[in-house]
Design an enzyme around this catalytic site. Structure first.
Site: not given
Length: 389
Positions: A194, A241, A334-335
């Protein structure tokens, strides 16, 4: 994963950890997870989000879904913001629910840069990036665009110096709004390809001014934003991060070890709450890079002087091994947290684990969001597995 394990195999995960201005109860963190369920009108959270996060309050720390710092920062359909008073009020529902459930939560501050589409931009303008750049892949625009839900990314334009100065102010404003909303701190999202990563990586950053060229120049915006955040909030409320390999849009760096070790070193000495690093894994990395990142990760850990959080398809056993060996201070999942709201309790007793429904990961309603059973409410194990990644 071994078939037979004892609770002591995970003991390192259940030690408290001082983290900036707070102490967290365990080292099983919930990673930031975009779920694309915010209200399109105003980019607001709802009581459904409050329930979702409160269900997961047993995590040592929840890092919220990525939250755009301005309208310019949006890149995906139905993601939340943290720059208006209405957004602050909507997030207060979430932070109150998490705190009432005994949890801690940081807000991840996000600007996607070029990984966007004009439908999200003020005045339908081109997205912005370090340099003129057209990301690979497709923009997830949902019903914002008549040809959606996915359309090609347009070319992003190079940010001017005035754009950069406004961006820094936007980060400061969003951080203050996050504190107003009741968050325990913020995570500055400088990862995953990003905007900040677009300045870091030489595949995107072709600038010839003080923000381009050398490694020192390419990490300049990273440190300028952190220093700007330090002007408006305590260092112990700020995490960062970074991801040393691969990113959305096809971005990369030709020498990631040098770049990201320098970035980690530049963040040292500031008293930050933590550095959160994602190792190469099958979810975000190309096959050729799998298994190549541990050396870089450990160089980054050695360069940074605060708590070090690692992420990237860890099993509970490997996570405990990393912490016990001093290779990390906590691990974010996460997941596994998508499908297992009470993940720490499941890890403590070696499962069973709910299987996530990928069809409901992004967008939708409560289904695949708040209806995964906890151990105490589970009535059937027919969809549960004895392994988690």
């Amino acid at each position: 994963m071994n078939d037979v394990l004892t609770k002591t195999d995970h003991a390192a995960l259940f030690q408290p950890l001082p983290l900036g201005d707070i102490e967290v109860k365990n080292r099983i963190f919930m990673a930031p997870l975009t779920r694309s369920r915010s209200l399109a009108d105003g980019h607001l959270q709802t009581p459904l989000h409050a329930l979702y996060y409160a269900q997961r309050a047993s995590a040592g720390l929840i890092i919220s879904e990525a939250t755009q710092i301005s309208q310019q920062g949006q890149g995906y359909a139905w993601t939340p913001g943290i720059y208006t008073e209405a957004q602050v009020q909507s997030w207060q529902l979430v932070t109150d629910a998490v705190h009432n459930a005994g949890g801690r939560i940081f807000n991840q501050l996000w600007h996607v840069g070029g990984v966007s589409h004009s439908v999200f931009q003020p005045g339908q303008q081109a997205p912005v990036s370090a340099s003129a750049w057209t990301p690979q892949g497709m923009a997830f625009v949902g019903d914002y665009h008549p040809d959606g839900p996915t359309v090609p990314h347009p070319e992003a334009r190079e940010m001017t110096k005035a754009d950069i100065q406004q961006l820094i102010k936007d980060y400061q404003h969003a951080a203050l709004m996050a504190l107003k909303a009741g968050f325990d701190g913020v995570e500055f999202h400088a990862a995953n390809g990003y905007l900040i990563d677009q300045f870091l990586r030489d595949s995107v950053n072709k600038r010839t001014d003080e923000y381009g060229g050398s490694v020192a120049n390419r990490i300049r915006l990273l440190t300028e934003v952190v220093d700007a955040l330090l002007q408006v909030m305590p260092a112990g409320k700020i995490g960062v991060r970074l991801t040393p390999i691969d990113g959305v849009g096809g971005s990369y760096d030709s020498d990631p070890a040098t770049l990201y070790t320098a970035a980690a070193k530049a963040l040292a000495g500031k008293g930050l709450a933590y550095l959160h690093v994602v190792r190469p894994n099958s979810h975000v990395s190309s096959e050729k890079n799998l298994g190549t990142g541990e050396a870089i990760v450990q160089q980054m850990r050695a360069a940074f002087d605060g708590p070090f959080i690692i992420n990237g398809e860890f099993s509970p056993e490997e996570a405990a091994e990393w912490i016990a060996a001093g290779k990390a201070d906590a691990v974010s999942f996460g997941r596994p947290f998508v499908a297992n709201p009470d993940l720490p309790a499941r890890i403590a007793q070696n499962g069973p684990y709910n299987q996530g429904d990928r069809a409901t990961f992004f967008g939708g309603d409560h289904r695949g969001y708040t209806d995964y059973p906890s151990l105490v409410h589970s009535t059937s194990h027919s969809q549960q597995h004895s392994a988690v990644r």
